[in-house]
Every structure is written in C-alpha cells, then in structure tokens.
Design an enzyme around this catalytic site. Structure first.
Site, PDB file in Angstrom:
ATOM      1  N   ASP B 439       0.909  -1.276   0.185  1.00 61.77           N
ATOM      2  CA  ASP B 439       0.052   0.052  -0.138  1.00 61.77           C
ATOM      3  C   ASP B 439       0.819   1.215  -0.031  1.00 61.77           C
ATOM      4  O   ASP B 439       2.037   1.011   0.263  1.00 61.77           O
ATOM      5  CB  ASP B 439      -0.754  -0.093   1.284  1.00 61.77           C
ATOM      6  CG  ASP B 439      -1.714   0.990   1.668  1.00 61.77           C
ATOM      7  OD1 ASP B 439      -2.198   1.598   0.599  1.00 61.77           O
ATOM      8  OD2 ASP B 439      -1.699   1.720   2.636  1.00 61.77           O
ATOM      9  N   PHE B 629     -10.750  21.509  -5.956  1.00 63.42           N
ATOM     10  CA  PHE B 629      -9.951  20.677  -6.664  1.00 63.42           C
ATOM     11  C   PHE B 629     -10.817  19.286  -6.772  1.00 63.42           C
ATOM     12  O   PHE B 629     -11.793  19.203  -5.808  1.00 63.42           O
ATOM     13  CB  PHE B 629      -8.846  20.491  -5.836  1.00 63.42           C
ATOM     14  CG  PHE B 629      -7.859  19.198  -6.334  1.00 63.42           C
ATOM     15  CD1 PHE B 629      -6.812  19.846  -6.957  1.00 63.42           C
ATOM     16  CD2 PHE B 629      -7.909  17.960  -6.110  1.00 63.42           C
ATOM     17  CE1 PHE B 629      -5.888  18.855  -7.794  1.00 63.42           C
ATOM     18  CE2 PHE B 629      -6.984  17.100  -6.683  1.00 63.42           C
ATOM     19  CZ  PHE B 629      -6.081  17.308  -7.211  1.00 63.42           C
ATOM     20  N   ASP B 769      -4.458   6.118  -4.245  1.00 61.21           N
ATOM     21  CA  ASP B 769      -4.442   7.723  -4.660  1.00 61.21           C
ATOM     22  C   ASP B 769      -4.352   7.767  -6.421  1.00 61.21           C
ATOM     23  O   ASP B 769      -4.392   6.881  -7.202  1.00 61.21           O
ATOM     24  CB  ASP B 769      -2.971   8.058  -4.176  1.00 61.21           C
ATOM     25  CG  ASP B 769      -3.284   8.756  -2.763  1.00 61.21           C
ATOM     26  OD1 ASP B 769      -4.438   9.759  -2.920  1.00 61.21           O
ATOM     27  OD2 ASP B 769      -2.651   8.762  -2.105  1.00 61.21           O
ATOM     28  N   ASP B 895      -1.689  -0.554   5.800  1.00 57.62           N
ATOM     29  CA  ASP B 895      -1.899  -0.261   7.108  1.00 57.62           C
ATOM     30  C   ASP B 895      -3.666   0.158   7.365  1.00 57.62           C
ATOM     31  O   ASP B 895      -3.901   0.430   8.419  1.00 57.62           O
ATOM     32  CB  ASP B 895      -1.424   0.928   7.481  1.00 57.62           C
ATOM     33  CG  ASP B 895      -1.926   2.335   6.645  1.00 57.62           C
ATOM     34  OD1 ASP B 895      -2.209   2.103   5.598  1.00 57.62           O
ATOM     35  OD2 ASP B 895      -1.947   3.488   7.124  1.00 57.62           O
TER      36      ASP B 895
END
Lengths: 349, 1244
Positions: B439, B629, B769, B895
């Site tokens: 990750d 954004f 992401d 995590d």
C-alpha cells in the site's frame, strides 16, 4: 475541555496496542531474546575434515583388531545332535519318535576338543527356526504371577495357557509351558565332569522377578504337554532353567546357557556327552546344537564386531586419504569470494 | 461544555464550495417546504426486501425488544468461546490426517490387535493434541483481548434529558444519539444529524475504509440542523427506515421520518464506523448499524487460515510416508498370512490349534488373520509418521514468533510498538517471498507533506535535499570511498537518516547545488523543510523578480480551502486543510511571512510581514468564487478581489494542466520551470504549478452570471456545466512558478526498498491515490527513475456513451497491453527497465478472466508495477492474480482497512501498526510499526525461520524413518507377528522426549549466518525464495539417509549380538538387551546427526543434544530401578547387563559413526568443492577475513545483491552507466587525447 484532551489521547490509545514493551536490561536475557548468545560456530575446513576422518579411522581399526583378537581367542565347539540322536529306524518319522514318550531318548555324543579350553567353559543349547519372539509367544506370560504366584489371580495375559483343568497354572503362559528339556551330562577320560547349573540366569531375575516362595502348580497337567516339567517343590527363583528360558530371544536362532563346567579341558581331549533328546524341534524342522565355549571380556566368539570396526575404520581412512588427495591436487581457498553464486554467475556470463 | 467546538467563526461551507456540496434534488425540495416533502415521500423508493430496517432515533429502549432487537455494538473476532472451544478445537486438531490416524491407532490400542499398550498410544497423542490446543487457546485469547480493547473504548451517548455521558462502545445500541469529537473514530455507523458547522457539514477521513487520504465531506439533512447542542436532544425523536446491513461502503438507501415528514437519506449523511472525524469540532449522530452489522465489519471476511508452502509440501511428504507405511504394512501382513498358513501349524509352542476366538493367529483362517494383522502393522509402523512433528513445529514457531516479537531492532521507540507475529504459522514463508504488494499511504509514506523546494520566475530555490537524493548521494559516496564504511554499518545506515558521513559532509549534487548532509534538517516545523536564505526573512525582496515572488506567496496563502486555527499556547496558527499538500503550502506561506489568519464567509485575511515594517500588515482578499480541486480537474482556483479592487484568478494545479492553459505571454518561465519540475520529479517530489490571471471587471461579471447559472442549474449535467464554466475562466494564465513538496516517506523506506530489491524481491505498489501521486512516490522510493520506460495503462479519455463503450475500452486496453508486451520483447538493452503504471479503471478490464494472464505476464516483465486508484477489492484481486498466476509467495503490506482484502488474500499479510485503526493489523499475519522493519523481518527472520523449519522437517523425517524401519526389519525375524523389539516406554519417549528437544533447538536457535551478515548480503535471501533447502532432492536425500541409518542400526546390531554370549557370565542377549542396545544406537546416531546439521552452537544446543543422550541413559537407569512389574525385561538392564558389557559401548560407537558417515562425506564434499553462499561467509567469518581484508569484504557486500532494476542502487548504476556512455562517446570523438576513464564523482 477535558473531553478534547481525553479524546485525542483516547483515540490514539485506543487504536494501537499500547503494550508497554520494556526492553529487558538483563544482559544474558537480552542476548537471548536478540538471538545473540555467544555461540561456537565450527566450520568444516579441509584440515578438520581430513583429520576427523583420519582420527576416527585410526581409532576404529585398532579397536577392531583388538575385538577380532578377543573373538579369535575364544574356543568354541559346536555339535548338532538333533538328527544323529534319533535312532536309524525312526529317522523317517522323527516327530513320532519324539512324541512317543515310551521310547528312551538317551543319546551319546563324542566331542573332540581341538584347543585347550580354560575354565569356565559355558555349555549352551542352540535352537534355530524357533520363534521365541513371536508376539503370541512373547506376550503369553504373567510377570506378576511369576512374582506372586497363586496370590495373583489375573492370568488373562497368559492366553492360551492360563488354566488347566479349571485351575490356574503356575507358571502360566506359553513360554513356561514350552520349557526346553533336553539334558546333558559330560564325561571325560578321568570321569564325569561336574556341571554347575547355578548362576546361569541373570541375578536380578533370580532375585526380583521370580518369587522365592512361588512354587510350580498344576504345571504341565493338561492334555497338551509342551516342554519340560518343573519340580513342584522348588520355588521358581531357583528354577534357573526356567528363568533362562523365560528371557525370550530376539532372533529365531538363539543360544541359551545350560551350565558351566568349572574345569579346564585340554586340547585333543574327547568329551562324551550323555544327553536326553526330549525337546521337539522336529515338528518345525529346527536344529539343535550343543555348544561348549570359553568366554572373555567381550563375550563369546563372534568376529563380526571386529570386522565391522576394521571395515568402518578402513573406510574412514580411505575417505580421509581421498579428501587429502583432492585437496592437495585441487585446493579450494577457504573463504574465497569467487565461490559466491553471484560471482560465479557473473563469471559465467 | 457543549459549545466549546464553536469558538471558531461559523462558516457555511456550502456557500463557498462549488462542486462537493451538491444537494440532491429530493433534499433540495425537502428544504423547500414540509408539505412538498410529504408528497414527495410517496415517490421515494419504497422499502422492499432488503430494506426492512427500522431505527427509532433516540429511543434505544425500543431496540431492546423484538423485532427491533438488533445486535449490540460488541464485536468479536475470536474463533471460539468457552463453550465451543473444546469441541471446535478438538475437531480442528483431528482434521489433520496424521492426528486422525493416531487417534484411530489410540482407539484400537485397547484391543488385542494393537502391538502396544494403550498408554503408549494415548499418552503421546494427548500430549501433542493438548499442546496444540493450548496454543490455539492462547492465540484466541490474544484476539479476545484485542477485541476488548476496541469494545471498551468510550463514546459520548445521550442518556436522556439532554445529558450526554461516556459509554463503552460495546454498550452502544441502535437508536442511540452519539456525540463524536474531533479526531475520534465513529463507534458505529451513524446518521449525521448536525455538526460544529452551521450547515451541518463535517469532514471525514476514510483512510481506514478505502485508503483515500483526501478528506470526504458529509452533510446532514437540513431538517436535523436545529439539533445542535446536547439539550436539544431531550425530546428528539425520529424514525429511520433503511436498507439491511450490507457490505457496500458507497451506497446507502433509506429515509428519515421526522415530525410526520419523510426525508430521503443518501450515503452523504452516513458516517461509517472506523472512519474518523476531522476538521470538525464535533458531530451528533444516530446509530443505525452496530457491531457486526456495520459496513466495515460486514466487509471483514473471516481471516482465512493460511498455511505456508513448506507445510503444504510437508503434508505431501507425510502422504508419501503414509504410502510407505501402508506398503510396509501390506508386505508385513502378507508375510504374516503366509507364515501363519504355512508354518505356524508346525510351531507347536504357540499352540496354534488353540485359537483364542479372535482369529488373530489362526492358521485356519490366514486371510482374516492377515487383515487383522494389517491393522496391527499400521499401528506398529506408525513411527514412520512423526506424531510430534506438528507439535514440534508449532512449539518452534511460537518460539520463533517470540523472537520476532522481542526483536528490539523492529521495536518502534516512538509508538512503543514491537513487531508482532500474530499467527506463527507463516514464519518460514517470510523467507520465501517473491513479490511484495504494498500500500502507499501510511505504509510507504507518512501522509505528511513537507514543503521542500520551489521554482519562482524560473529560479530554483530550496537547498535541502529530498530523502531520495540523500540516499543516492550516500550510495555514491560509499561506492567511491570503498572500504571506509565500517563493517556492521548496516545498522547505523538506518538510524541516522542523513548523518553518519562525518568524512564527507558535503556531496556535490548535480546542478551545482551543494547539499549539506548533517544532522537531519534543523528543528523541524511540521510540513516545512525548506532551506534557502534567499527567500526567508524577507530577503526575497532583493531577488530578481520580487513581484513574481510576492504573487507566488499570495497564491500559496490565498488559494485553498483550509481553516486557520489559533494555537492558544504559541499564538501561532495551525491549519486544517483537506489535503496535507495544502497544509504544507499554508505553513510555507506562513514561514515566508504570509500568514493566513482568518477566513470569513467572503474573505481570506493574510498577515503579510515585510522586512521594512516591524508589524505585519493584515490584508483582506475577497473570495468571489472558489473552484475547488477534484481528481478530474487536477487544479483549483479562486477568484479574488484584492484591497486595490483588482480582480485576480489564482490557480494551482498539475503542471501539465497548467502549462496547457498558459497565455502566450505567460510562458516566460515555462522552459526553466519545466526543467526544474523534471528535477523535482526525479528527486521524488510532488509538484504543482502556480499561475494567475488578471481579470477585467466586465469579463468577470459576464463569466460570473454564466457560472451562477450553472451553479443553480438542476439535473444530472449540472456538474458538467459547472466544469465547463470553470474551464472558461481558467485559461490565459500566467505562470508564476512551481512548488515541490516531499510526500514524506516513512523513515528508511528508500533504503529498505533498495535492500529488498537487492534481495531479489519484486515490489508492486497498489494505491488508492491518484496516478500522479503514485508516480511521485514511485520516484521517491526509486521504484521509478528517469530513463525507465514507463508503460501507462489507462482507459481512453473519450466518454463514449454508446452501449458498447465497455467493449471499446476493453479492446483499447487489450491493445495497449499487447503493444507493451511487444515493446518489451523487442528491447535489446539488457539494462533497460520498464515500469508499468496502471489505473484502477484499466485494471478492472485487465483483471477480467480473458485478459488477466496477458496482463500478468506483462507486469512480471516490468521492473516495477504501480497500480493507482484501485479499490480494496481490486487490491485483493491483483494479489490473487499474482499469487495464483506466478505460483510464488506474495506478501501484502498495508495499514488501513482498505488493505484488509489484500492482506488476507496474500500468502503473507503484514499490517502496519501505526497511528491508524487496527483493521489491517487485525487481519494481518505479522504486524510491524514501520515499513522499514520489513527488511529485517524478511531478510533476517524470514531467512532464518525458513532454513530452520526446512532443516527441522527434513531431520524429523530422517529420524522417524531411521527408527520406524528398524521395527519393520525386526518383523521379518519374528514371523511378521507384530512384536516390537523395543519396550513400549522407549517408543513413547522417542518422539516426545529423547529426540524432540535438540530438533526444537535447531528450529529455534540455528543461524547459518548472523543477522548483520543477512542484512549485508541480501542475495542470501534467494536461498529461501528458490527453496534450496526444501526441494525434493534434499528431502529425498534425507529420507535416503534415514533408510541407510535404519539398515546400519539394525543389521550391525543383529550381526554383533548374533547368538554368542555378550556378558562375562556367559549369558546371551535376549530381546530386551538387543532392543535396548539398538535403541541406544538410534538415540546416539540421531543426536549426532543433528549436531552435524547445526552450524551454530550456543550453550542451549550443546546442553540439549548432550542432555538428550544423557536423558536416555538416566531414563534407562531409573526405569531399570523401578519395580520389575513395571519395567519387565528392562529391569536393571543397564546396571547389570549392558553397562558392564564392553560390547554394548562398542556397538554404540560403531553404529553412531557408521550412520553418520554418508552425511559427513556429503557435507564435507559440498563444503570443500561446491560451497553454498552461506558456507563461504561462514568461512570468511571463521578465518576473520572480513576483519583482515575489509576492502574485499566491502566490495563483496556491494556485489552480493540480486540483479535489480529498482531501488536507488539501480538508479545510481543507471546514472553511472549513462555517464560512462557519454564518456565513451567523448573518448571516441577525442581520440588521441588521454581521458581518465573513471566517472566523475559528481554524478546525480
């Protein structure tokens, strides 16, 4: 505002294991937990390898020679009598002969002693093809009964020889029932030799495993008569024939101690053995032998141990020489980085 | 103190935001008037099947009775409870074939079929099973404790009469009203009622759920807004009808009935358990789902019980042994039947005619006897199957796990978290990992941004270097200085991030920037690591373009959505921003002298500090529009009016986007800036470009009407209209500069990745992401580098609304994959490296059945793989694909709760026990508190554990074969009757006591090389990954060794003890004497064997090996001294018969030597002429060559790595190659001149 403070630490505390992990300061324990204990890390260097093989070889060969010598120094005379002791007419039907109790089983054998035999001379009988180690046989005994006699009632372990005529048998079980019952007497030129039949069994067996007050009872009274009978007046602890017999042999070929002759026999002397050939080995084709042998620190005559030692030792020395030769001819420098796989690979490419 | 949260000025975010706060038409209508909403309620989706849940808000009592009696908020992840433990655990134990076999054997042992006494069968089994169950109980207890920790967290719950008080989480019920404070986790799935903001907005961090780092905005219904303090809940009631518990995180359907009005609910009102309240002082919510009904728990799948490859292979070996067992038993029973039929009738001493009804030894029915005997034989030769193997392995693994837990070098001082092996089943699997799936956020990075560099008006500023640069510089320095790095430096390599280079404090970096590597950047301001005096303390005024710089700072200070918060203690401001980047910008602006201090509904106030005046000047910037954004736009802008009335559009965004929108005369600095951007990218930094545009009043007002129209438009294309409107104004920009923010990697991550790569591991990054972020991190971790060919797979941008859009996209992806594979195939440069970067959308297609193998083979050909915007499900799917497609061991590390699927799917799941929630840790097999500990976990512990377990299992099979087969040989001498030559007690003790402890010590303490060496020579790790120690060659070798030993032991003993007397007294050996001697030989031989197998003797091993042999003699002595009724023929055997007989000792020595001869020859030969890597290291250590010849040692250490294309070492190599290439071309052009052929020192 106490909630603010409480919440921030609370959320942090709640989410992770706040196990207080206190590194132990104790040095030894610390080293243990960090897998860092002082250790001996021997490395098989060529020197070590060659020396190890050589030393083992050098130790083994002399040990083998000593053992072999010890074995060679034992004088052993063997005489097979199971065939010879059956009178000619019965030879075609040995079983009938042996089962016929009306015929006398007397037999005389002449044994020539080749070498001087020093007392004590051990007398053995040797049987073969006899499965004393058969599970049915081995299990068919009751140690408790042997020790306590009739006081111990449960003889179920003695099957199928636990009772006879509705009464318990002492000693029960197949082993006792099939007691060897040939007997030998020895005569030399000067007269009868005394055979000591005491102390032939293991001391602990006599003293602790066979009851001093347990006398044979109802033994060999059944329809099937197996081997020898026991004198009902003598306690089991003194019936050494039985005690010896009850130590079951590991292999189908075995010897058991019969007695000890306490006098020397000279070379070329002829011993006459008067024997009663009672025991039935004819049903299963087993041989019977009588063995006279001296003994020494290593026991009886058997060159196998010595030979095995010599063979192993020689092999070790040979290997050591082989390694030494290879090492001299084509030594690998130790700790040479070129032997690493990553270096070898790059060399190859 | 209910009101404390509202110190801050009230803000109505819905008025500022443009995109996020779109209200759904229903709720807009609902706001319009109650009557309207009532009528609308009829048209709401009616509660159908799956929508039966009814929640009575603020009436938890209503939920104590049926039918509204929902489960409590108590969570339990344990496998057993007190009642079910015994039956369930026993069932688990006897699912193992071996144990089942021994159970059957134990049951049969009470019958006369068994060759052994019942106790000798039952005792070891009970011991073994009992031990395993105790371990199981312990592990379950730990799980229970962890559950309780969660269950006993506290939350504020409405108690009635408007009073709130703390309640344990597990006591929270459906219908409770809960108050959650900032930075707290939601205790259950809640319906948001109101928040600290006036318009009921709150920010939620869902990293635990989906791994996304951006905060999510949730908003309450208008109708519940009045319930904004504790007292208002006194009489609050409402009813929620909604869907039943389900695992879908992004959907929610239901409605709220309040005061006879019905309002529709959607996911934006639902706060999920295990997400966190951020940037909002408090919220009130009603509990909808509790405990195992919550979405996050519904997502939690039962963690699969994983077994390591070694164990699976071991099972196969056990099956082989079972086959051998059956075979041997068949031979034995056949022999028995034949003997019984043909010969037994003549064995009168057995009374064959008197069968005891059991047909066990009945010559008349040899077939039946044979079948009975088969069972006997199966039990008798059971010693071929090592009963204690499982339990020994379990003991060993628990101890190994203890060592992992105790390792101080994996102990994180800051959080106080040690590494934890949560299941000990997989220790050895750690040594065989091939692919790591990681990750990103929270694992590789800390999710903290540091403003590091910037480029303004074409000038680069910022002297501090990123971690990547430091690491690379160190690498070069160490290669140059050769042996100067001290031996054992592997450790401090980690510790002093940037220090440890006393000898060469200054390393020249490319571009003439001198980078000082000293004790890590001075006392840090969180989010700001910028160092350059040219801009600080107002020095920027004397720079070439002060006006542009001023603008740059203002953009930083004004163009954002953050809220300042006054820190009462220091008087400074901290900022609550939606993304950490934004926070870093504000901190930077503050440090540059432009402190953002206040936000009102319409304005942003900035305190500007100039060197000319002592007091800061507070300026107000009116915010006219905010175009925030999102991942599609990749930019945000504000339209402001400054104090002079000038209209400005300030914009920041991804460089590619901004560069496309520059005006003709706004491209003054484009060339320089993009050069700097490239450098920043190479240094692993996140970059954004800043630009502005001056607006004319007329132009603006024209646009604004257009924009307002779009904003108030209804219907599905509202968003598109808004975007279009934004597009219209965000053009003709003037470039100001660029920022470079370091996405702070966790400590030691680049080094760790480098080492892991050297150890031959492949690393995939799977992140939720954006692609840009992921690529940046790829650079930062050296998974990517300049010159690497990037293959980007993403679906076409065209929005096809045709029905075969799916098909078209799929074909497109297919084509991209094929092309990329072709490209790799045609590549001739051996050093060429490819990186695959794939987008989540593309991944959905690539993971489809027909394409996934093609995708996998492409991915395997690439040096690094980065998957961005992947959902938790996709993470798991990718993991499964790698695991099943390559057949190699995969390790997943993460995590957050979004990593749970992947952690469970992978062969090994590692959780980071960091600051975030516990889901990942709970699902993991190992937990560590920092990514960098992974290196030690794998390279040291994994390597050790693998070798230990492999050797241990091999040895186990060896010893049981050596022992078990002697029983078989002996059978041949007993007419196959099933009699064992050994006493029952010997056999019980053989596995349990006499040979178990040394092998356990081998499994726990063996070290081929020390941990330092493991770290220095990462290439050693491949011994495990290639499975060199547990391949069939080795296993069969050990089995053959066992066979040989059994032959030696048996036949030497038989030959030597044949018939003659073995005692001075003339007595011959009986079965007990031969059996005991043979057993002594076995004990000596196998213990000597294990001593030869070990290469690392601490006092423990020495004590245990010698102790085992000594124990045997002591046992024999004690057993001989016990009552003759217990010991039988073994009574005083040692004292009276064996010990006085020289032949006994002679045999032991001979057999022990003969048994170990082949192994000794084998290892000697191997070591002398074909040494393995660790052998050479052992030798070097033994001769202390590493101390004497440090140059060699260092040189070799740098060579001892797997050919890798990732990691900064590879990056340095590539750079050197590139420079050499340049040099060569120079040499060829300047032939005749002498040129020094070494690369210049200032590479990189």
């Amino acid at each position: 505002m106490e909630m603010e403070g409480g919440s921030s630490s609370g959320s942090a505390g709640g989410t992770q294991t706040h196990r207080r992990f206190s590194p132990v300061r104790s040095r030894a324990f610390y080293k243990f937990t960090q897998q860092n204990l002082p250790a001996c890390k021997p490395v098989l260097t060529p020197g070590w390898v060659i020396m190890t093989f050589l030393i083992v070889g050098i130790v083994f060969v002399p040990v083998g020679l000593v053992c072999l010598h010890a074995s060679e120094s034992v004088v052993e005379i063997m005489d097979r009598y199971d065939v010879e002791c059956i009178p000619e007419p019965y030879r075609s039907n040995k079983i009938a002969y042996i089962k016929d109790s009306s015929i006398s089983k007397n037999c005389t054998r002449m044994i020539k002693v080749q070498k001087h035999m020093k007392a004590p001379i051990y007398i053995y009988y040797e049987l073969d093809n006899y499965y004393q180690n058969h599970r049915r046989y081995v299990k068919s005994r009751s140690d408790k009964q042997l020790l306590y006699g009739l006081k111990y009632k449960d003889t179920s372990s003695c099957k199928p020889e636990e009772t006879s005529n509705g009464l318990p048998i002492v000693p029960c079980g197949l082993i006792a029932w099939s007691l060897f019952n040939d007997s030998y007497a020895f005569v030399r030129g000067s007269g009868e030799m005394s055979v000591n039949r005491k102390n032939i069994a293991w001391k602990s067996d006599r003293e602790h495993k066979f009851g001093k007050h347990v006398k044979p009872f109802n033994f060999q009274n059944g329809t099937l008569i197996g081997g020898g009978k026991l004198d009902p007046s003598i306690p089991l602890s003194d019936q050494e024939d039985l005690i010896v017999w009850m130590r079951t042999a590991a292999l189908p070929t075995f010897r058991k101690l019969y007695g000890i002759i306490e006098e020397d026999i000279d070379a070329d002397e002829i011993i006459t053995v008067h024997l009663f050939n009672n025991y039935n080995t004819y049903s299963f084709g087993g041989k019977k032998k009588i063995v006279l042998t001296t003994s020494n620190w290593l026991g009886g005559k058997n060159g196998f141990l010595g030979m095995a030692y010599i063979a192993t030792g020689t092999f070790f020395i040979l290997i050591s020489v082989l390694f030494a030769l290879i090492h001299v001819k084509n030594p690998r420098p130790h700790g040479d980085p070129t032997y690493w796989s990553w270096n070898r690979k790059s060399n190859a490419s | 103190m209910p009101r404390t949260g509202r110190i801050r000025e009230k803000l109505r975010w819905s008025k500022i935001y443009t995109f996020s706060c779109i209200r759904h038409p229903e709720s807009i209508n609902a706001d319009a008037g109650p009557s309207l909403s009532l009528s609308l309620s009829l048209s709401l989706p009616l509660p159908g099947p799956g929508h039966s849940r009814i929640v009575r808000c603020n009436q938890p009592r209503a939920h104590k009775r049926k039918p509204l009696d929902y489960p409590t908020n108590y969570i339990s992840t344990t496998k057993y409870n007190i009642v079910t433990f015994l039956p369930k655990a026993i069932f688990e134990q006897f699912r193992r074939v071996a144990n089942l076999y021994f159970l059957l054997a134990a049951c049969l042992s009470v019958t006369s079929i068994s060759p052994f006494s019942p106790v000798s069968m039952i005792a070891p089994l009970a011991f073994v099973v009992g031990l395993s169950m105790a371990k199981e109980a312990l592990e379950d207890w730990r799980r229970f404790v962890q559950d309780m920790k969660v269950n006993l967290r506290k939350a504020l719950v409405h108690k009635g009469n408007g009073r709130f008080s703390n309640k344990f989480w597990h006591k929270i019920r459906v219908g409770d009203v809960v108050r959650v404070e900032k930075n707290q986790f939601f205790p259950a799935d809640l319906l948001l009622l109101s928040s600290g903001y006036e318009d009921g907005i709150c920010y939620v961090e869902t990293m635990n759920l989906d791994g996304e780092t951006n905060l999510k905005v949730k908003r309450s219904l208008e109708v519940t807004l009045p319930f904004e303090d504790d007292r208002s809940f006194k009489d609050f009631t409402a009813t929620i009808r909604c869907e039943d518990p389900n695992p879908s995180l992004y959907t929610f359907a239901g409605n709220l009935e309040h005061e006879r009005q019905v309002y529709a609910l959607d996911p934006s009102q639902v706060l999920l358990r295990d997400s966190k309240l951020r940037n909002t002082s408090y919220i009130y919510g009603v509990v909808i789902f509790t405990g195992h009904d919550t979405k996050v728990m519904q997502n939690a799948t039962e963690s699969p019980s994983k077994r390591s490859r070694v164990e699976k292979k071991m099972d196969r070996i056990i099956y082989i042994l079972f086959t051998v067992l059956v075979l041997v038993s068949l031979i034995s029973s056949l022999g028995f039947a034949v003997k019984t039929k043909l010969e037994m009738p003549s064995w009168w001493y057995l009374q064959p005619q008197r069968g005891d009804n059991s047909h066990l030894y009945s010559p008349s029915t040899p077939g039946l006897s044979g079948i009975f005997h088969l069972v006997t034989a199966l039990i008798l030769y059971g010693y071929l199957i090592p009963i204690s193997l499982y339990v020994s392995i379990e003991v060993v693994k628990v101890l190994q796990a203890m060592f992992i837990n105790q390792d101080l070098q994996m102990y994180d001082e800051e959080t106080g978290n040690p590494a934890q092996a949560r299941t000990s089943n997989l220790n050895e699997e750690l040594g065989q990992v091939d692919t790591i799936l990681s990750d990103k956020t929270g694992t590789l990075t800390c999710n903290q941004m540091d403003f590091l560099k910037c480029s303004i008006a074409g000038f680069p500023y910022g002297l501090s270097s990123s971690e990547v640069e430091i690491a690379a510089a160190k690498q070069i320095a160490s290669e140059e200085s050769g042996g100067s790095v001290q031996n054992g430096g592997g450790i401090d390599y980690w510790e002093n991030g940037g220090s440890g280079f006393g000898s060469s404090p200054e390393i020249e970096l490319e571009g003439g920037i001198t980078c000082k590597i000293e004790k890590p950047r001075k006392p840090m301001i969180r989010g700001f690591s910028f160092e350059d005096d040219r801009l600080m303390q107002g020095n920027w005024m004397s720079e070439p373009n002060p006006g542009t710089i001023l603008l740059f700072f203002r953009i930083l200070a004004v163009c954002h959505t953050a809220i300042p918060e006054l820190d009462e203690e220091t008087g400074g401001f901290t900022y609550e921003a939606e993304s950490p980047d934004e926070g870093a910008f504000l901190v930077a602006a503050r440090e540059f002298g432009f402190e953002f201090c206040r936000r009102t509904q319409t304005s942003v106030f900035v305190r500007e500090r100039y060197p000319s005046s002592a007091e800061p000047i507070e300026r107000e910037f009116k915010i006219l529009n905010l175009l925030e954004f999102n991942s599609k736009r990749k930019r945000m802008s504000v339209v402001i009016r400054d104090e002079n009335g000038q209209l400005l559009l300030l914009c920041k965004g991804a460089d590619s986007i901004i560069f496309d929108r520059l005006s003709k005369n706004g491209r003054m600095y484009e060339a320089d800036t993009s050069k700097h951007l490239n450098e920043y990218g190479e240094a692993g930094l996140r970059t954004l470009a800043l630009a502005y545009r001056k607006l004319e009043e007329s132009e603006y007002s024209a646009w604004n009407t257009e924009f307002l129209k779009a904003k108030t438009a209804l219907g599905p294309d509202r968003e598109a209209q808004l975007e279009q409107a934004a597009d219209m104004i965000e053009k003709e920009l003037v470039l100001v500069g660029a920022t470079a923010v370091e996405d702070k990697l966790q400590k030691g991550v680049p080094q760790c990745i480098d080492k892991l790569a050297q150890a031959g591991l492949k690393i995939w990054v799977l992140t939720g992401d954006k692609m840009e972020t992921a690529v940046n991190i790829g650079f930062a971790c050296s998974l990517l580098r300049q010159g690497m060919k990037q293959i980007r797979l993403s679906p076409m941008n065209k929005e096809l609304i045709t029905q075969d859009a799916n098909k078209a996209v799929k074909e497109d992806i297919q084509k991209q994959i094929t092309n990329a594979s072709q490209m790799i195939k045609l590549e001739t440069d051996p050093h060429a490296a490819f990186a695959l970067i794939i987008d989540g959308k593309a991944l959905t297609y690539a993971l489809e059945e027909d394409m996934k193998h093609q995708f996998l083979s492409l991915a395997v050909d690439c040096a690094s793989v980065i998957c961005c915007r992947v959902s938790p499900k996709q993470k798991a799917l990718v993991t499964r694909l790698v695991k099943e497609g390559t057949g190699k061991v995969t390790l997943a590390i993460g995590d957050g709760a979004n990593d749970v699927g992947m952690i469970q799917e992978a062969d090994i799941g590692v959780g980071i026990s960091g600051v975030e929630g516990m889901q990942a840790v709970m699902a993991s097999d190992f937990s560590i508190s920092q990514f960098r500990y992974l290196e030690r976990l794998l390279v040291v512990h994994g390597h050790w554990c693998y070798k230990r377990i492999a050797q241990m299992i091999c040895y186990f099979f060896y010893k049981n074969i050596a022992f078990g087969l002697t029983l078989f040989y002996f059978e041949a001498y007993t007419g196959f009757s099933g009699q064992s030559v050994y006493d029952d007690w010997y056999m019980i003790l053989f596995n349990v006591l006499l040979t178990s402890l040394p092998v356990i010590s081998l499994g726990v303490f063996e070290q081929d090389v020390s941990s330092e060496v493991c770290l220095q020579f990462p290439a050693l790790y491949q011994q495990g990954a290639k499975n060199l120690f547990f391949d069939w060659y080795r296993i069969i070798g050990w089995m053959a060794n066992g066979l040989y030993s059994s032959l030696m032991i048996f036949f030497l003993n038989i030959g030597i003890f044949f018939t003659q007397a073995f005692l001075r007294g003339g007595q011959t050996a009986d079965m007990a004497a031969i059996g005991t001697t043979m057993f002594t030989c076995i004990i000596c031989a196998v213990n000597m064997q294990i001593a030869l197998t070990m290469s690392h003797f601490t006092w423990i091993q020495i004590v245990l090996v010698w102790g085992s042999i000594a124990t045997w003699y002591l046992f024999l002595l004690a057993y001989g001294e016990s009552s003759p009724l217990v010991s039988g023929d073994a009574f005083r055997l040692l004292v009276e018969a064996l010990a006085p007989a020289p032949i006994f000792w002679a045999v032991t020595l001979l057999v022990a030597a003969a048994c170990n001869l082949p192994y000794l020859i084998h290892i000697s030969y191997q070591r002398l002429y074909n040494p393995m890597d660790h052998h050479v290291i052992q030798e070097i250590k033994y001769y202390k060559k590493d101390v004497e010849d440090q140059i060699m040692w260092t040189r070799e250490r740098s060579k001892a790595r797997w050919a890798t294309k990732i990691g900064f070492t590879a990056r340095v190599d590539a750079k050197i190659r590139q420079l050499k290439g340049k040099l060569h071309s120079k040499v060829s052009s300047l032939s005749g001149q002498t040129v020094v052929a070494t690369p210049p020192p200032d590479v990189l």
